[in-house]
Structures are given as structure tokens and as C-alpha cells.
Design a protein around this motif. Structure first.
Motif, mmCIF file in Angstrom:
data_model
loop_
_atom_site.group_PDB
_atom_site.id
_atom_site.type_symbol
_atom_site.label_atom_id
_atom_site.label_comp_id
_atom_site.label_asym_id
_atom_site.label_seq_id
_atom_site.Cartn_x
_atom_site.Cartn_y
_atom_site.Cartn_z
ATOM 1 N N GLU A 1 -16.749 56.305 51.143
ATOM 2 C CA GLU A 1 -16.362 54.912 51.141
ATOM 3 C C GLU A 1 -15.071 54.131 49.934
ATOM 4 O OE1 GLU A 1 -16.975 50.130 51.705
ATOM 5 O OE2 GLU A 1 -17.605 51.670 53.648
ATOM 6 N N PRO A 2 -14.008 54.362 49.925
ATOM 7 C CA PRO A 2 -12.417 54.051 48.567
ATOM 8 C C PRO A 2 -13.006 52.838 48.896
ATOM 9 C CG PRO A 2 -11.630 54.763 51.103
ATOM 10 C CD PRO A 2 -12.608 53.879 51.506
ATOM 11 N N ASP A 3 -13.539 52.555 46.690
ATOM 12 C CA ASP A 3 -13.714 51.532 46.189
ATOM 13 C C ASP A 3 -12.329 51.172 45.004
ATOM 14 O OD1 ASP A 3 -15.025 49.570 44.347
ATOM 15 O OD2 ASP A 3 -16.032 51.141 43.609
ATOM 16 N N ALA A 4 -12.388 49.667 45.558
ATOM 17 C CA ALA A 4 -10.727 48.661 44.834
ATOM 18 C C ALA A 4 -11.328 49.468 43.637
ATOM 19 C CB ALA A 4 -10.963 48.127 45.473
ATOM 20 N N ALA A 5 -12.249 49.110 43.010
ATOM 21 C CA ALA A 5 -12.082 48.502 41.448
ATOM 22 C C ALA A 5 -12.004 49.873 40.544
ATOM 23 C CB ALA A 5 -13.852 49.059 41.512
ATOM 24 N N GLU A 6 -12.290 51.437 41.261
ATOM 25 C CA GLU A 6 -11.170 52.404 40.942
ATOM 26 C C GLU A 6 -9.647 52.270 40.686
ATOM 27 O OE1 GLU A 6 -12.823 55.125 40.118
ATOM 28 O OE2 GLU A 6 -14.306 54.089 40.138
ATOM 29 N N ARG A 7 -8.838 51.270 41.465
ATOM 30 C CA ARG A 7 -7.606 51.537 40.729
ATOM 31 C C ARG A 7 -7.441 51.264 39.564
ATOM 32 N NH1 ARG A 7 -6.576 46.441 45.310
ATOM 33 N NH2 ARG A 7 -7.126 47.092 46.902
ATOM 34 N N LYS A 8 -7.773 50.764 38.880
ATOM 35 C CA LYS A 8 -7.011 50.988 37.385
ATOM 36 C C LYS A 8 -7.508 52.128 37.152
ATOM 37 C CE LYS A 8 -12.114 49.051 36.183
ATOM 38 N NZ LYS A 8 -12.221 47.732 36.310
ATOM 39 N N VAL B 1 -5.345 59.647 45.501
ATOM 40 C CA VAL B 1 -5.489 58.403 45.654
ATOM 41 C C VAL B 1 -5.734 58.297 46.567
ATOM 42 C CG1 VAL B 1 -3.800 56.133 45.237
ATOM 43 C CG2 VAL B 1 -3.570 59.018 43.896
ATOM 44 N N VAL B 2 -5.714 58.262 48.062
ATOM 45 C CA VAL B 2 -6.583 57.846 48.965
ATOM 46 C C VAL B 2 -7.521 57.517 49.265
ATOM 47 C CG1 VAL B 2 -6.256 58.489 51.384
ATOM 48 C CG2 VAL B 2 -4.326 57.981 49.673
ATOM 49 N N LEU B 3 -8.204 59.097 48.912
ATOM 50 C CA LEU B 3 -9.431 59.831 48.349
ATOM 51 C C LEU B 3 -10.137 58.355 48.123
ATOM 52 C CD1 LEU B 3 -9.517 63.404 48.601
ATOM 53 C CD2 LEU B 3 -11.062 61.561 50.336
ATOM 54 N N LYS B 4 -9.709 58.103 46.358
ATOM 55 C CA LYS B 4 -9.899 57.439 45.741
ATOM 56 C C LYS B 4 -9.918 55.516 45.998
ATOM 57 C CE LYS B 4 -10.388 59.425 40.845
ATOM 58 N NZ LYS B 4 -11.516 58.471 40.629
ATOM 59 N N ILE B 5 -9.121 55.141 46.248
ATOM 60 C CA ILE B 5 -8.769 53.934 46.472
ATOM 61 C C ILE B 5 -8.373 53.547 47.550
ATOM 62 C CG2 ILE B 5 -8.899 53.695 43.656
ATOM 63 C CD1 ILE B 5 -5.295 52.836 44.584
ATOM 64 N N HIS C 1 -8.126 42.170 45.988
ATOM 65 C CA HIS C 1 -9.192 42.435 47.100
ATOM 66 C C HIS C 1 -10.687 41.591 46.053
ATOM 67 C CE1 HIS C 1 -12.417 45.298 48.270
ATOM 68 N NE2 HIS C 1 -12.036 45.307 49.426
ATOM 69 N N PRO C 2 -11.559 41.966 46.680
ATOM 70 C CA PRO C 2 -12.530 40.934 46.266
ATOM 71 C C PRO C 2 -13.123 42.341 44.201
ATOM 72 C CG PRO C 2 -12.930 40.799 48.298
ATOM 73 C CD PRO C 2 -11.619 42.021 48.412
ATOM 74 N N ARG C 3 -12.751 43.398 45.401
ATOM 75 C CA ARG C 3 -13.566 44.342 44.030
ATOM 76 C C ARG C 3 -12.595 44.130 43.044
ATOM 77 N NH1 ARG C 3 -17.773 48.463 44.985
ATOM 78 N NH2 ARG C 3 -17.437 47.630 43.086
ATOM 79 N N PRO D 1 -10.144 41.895 42.440
ATOM 80 C CA PRO D 1 -9.424 40.101 42.567
ATOM 81 C C PRO D 1 -8.188 40.033 41.219
ATOM 82 C CG PRO D 1 -11.699 40.526 41.106
ATOM 83 C CD PRO D 1 -11.487 41.591 41.886
ATOM 84 N N GLN D 2 -7.213 40.075 41.978
ATOM 85 C CA GLN D 2 -5.721 38.578 41.267
ATOM 86 C C GLN D 2 -4.957 39.725 40.752
ATOM 87 O OE1 GLN D 2 -7.316 36.216 38.060
ATOM 88 N NE2 GLN D 2 -7.932 34.790 39.508
ATOM 89 N N THR D 3 -5.753 41.030 41.612
ATOM 90 C CA THR D 3 -4.423 41.885 40.578
ATOM 91 C C THR D 3 -3.656 43.292 41.589
ATOM 92 O OG1 THR D 3 -6.467 42.526 39.174
ATOM 93 C CG2 THR D 3 -4.434 44.310 39.420
ATOM 94 N N LEU D 4 -2.655 43.363 41.887
ATOM 95 C CA LEU D 4 -1.404 43.573 42.928
ATOM 96 C C LEU D 4 -1.211 45.320 41.448
ATOM 97 C CD1 LEU D 4 0.621 43.465 45.232
ATOM 98 C CD2 LEU D 4 2.419 42.544 43.284
ATOM 99 N N THR D 5 -1.698 46.554 42.692
ATOM 100 C CA THR D 5 -1.037 47.152 42.272
ATOM 101 C C THR D 5 0.062 47.998 42.718
ATOM 102 O OG1 THR D 5 -3.653 48.133 41.964
ATOM 103 C CG2 THR D 5 -2.136 50.120 41.498
ATOM 104 N N VAL D 6 0.544 48.707 42.037
ATOM 105 C CA VAL D 6 1.872 49.637 42.531
ATOM 106 C C VAL D 6 1.687 50.960 42.578
ATOM 107 C CG1 VAL D 6 4.402 49.385 42.895
ATOM 108 C CG2 VAL D 6 3.360 47.056 43.106
ATOM 109 N N ILE D 7 1.786 51.583 42.806
ATOM 110 C CA ILE D 7 1.935 53.119 42.788
ATOM 111 C C ILE D 7 3.018 53.971 43.281
ATOM 112 C CG2 ILE D 7 0.687 54.842 42.427
ATOM 113 C CD1 ILE D 7 -1.808 53.446 43.311
ATOM 114 N N ARG D 8 3.635 54.315 41.782
ATOM 115 C CA ARG D 8 5.128 54.823 42.485
ATOM 116 C C ARG D 8 4.650 56.296 42.962
ATOM 117 N NH1 ARG D 8 6.552 50.448 39.907
ATOM 118 N NH2 ARG D 8 8.222 49.307 40.625
#
Length: 97
Positions: A23-30, A41-45, A71-73, A75-82
Motif C-alpha cells: 500500500e502506498p505511503d503518504a509519508a513517502e511524498r517528501k 511515483v504511483v508505486l511509492k505514493i 493526508h494524515p501521514r 498533514p498540512q502539506t500540499l504536494t504538486v509534482i510536475r
């Protein structure tokens, strides 16, 4: 308990454990970096919450952006990937209040 039932239970436990770990982990976004492919990217997050295509002209590289809402994992961070031609060109992370 016979061997078949025991084997079936073991396979069921193994399948459910591997499904949870995949299952993707939102904490991996960084950890998303330039050059990564869309599939990676889809596999990671996971899939994006919103997708926008900025340029789709035949014969030219496609340009689009994916947005991930807080996302709770993560929080408060909007991530935009171009993306440019299917590869991460830029990652923007901003605090969303």
C-alpha cells in the motif's frame, strides 16, 4: 488440522501481509525526486488526488502535474509534482492551512 488447510491458511496470511506492505505511503511524498517515472511515483505514493494536463501536442513531450492533498501521514502539506515526458521535472511542497 490437515496439511491442505494449514497450507491454505499460510498462503492467505502471506497474501494479506504482502497486500498491506504494498500500500502506498503518504509519508513517502517528501522523497519524490526529479527524474523518477510516473509509475515509480504511483508505486511509492499512490495515484494523485488531481491531475492537470498543461500541454499535449502530438509529437511533443506531454507536460502535466499531479496534486496530492494533505493526508494524515503527511498533514498540512500540499504536494504538486510536475512531469515532462513522463518524468518528474519539479516537486513543490507547500504548507496548506
Amino acid at each position: 488440522m490437515n496439511v491442505r488447510k494449514l497450507t491454505a491458511l499460510a498462503l492467505l496470511a502471506l497474501a494479506s501481509a504482502s497486500a498491506v506492505s504494498a500500500e502506498p505511503d503518504a509519508a513517502e511524498r517528501k522523497f519524490i525526486r526529479q527524474g523518477m517515472g510516473e509509475g515509480e511515483v504511483v508505486l511509492k505514493i499512490g495515484p494523485p488526488d488531481h491531475e492537470a494536463v498543461h500541454r499535449a501536442v502530438r509529437g511533443q513531450p506531454e507536460e502535466k502535474s499531479w496534486t496530492y492533498f494533505p493526508h494524515p501521514r503527511d498533514p498540512q502539506t500540499l504536494t504538486v509534482i510536475r512531469f515532462h515526458a513522463g518524468r518528474v521535472a519539479e516537486v513543490e511542497r507547500k504548507i496548506a492551512r
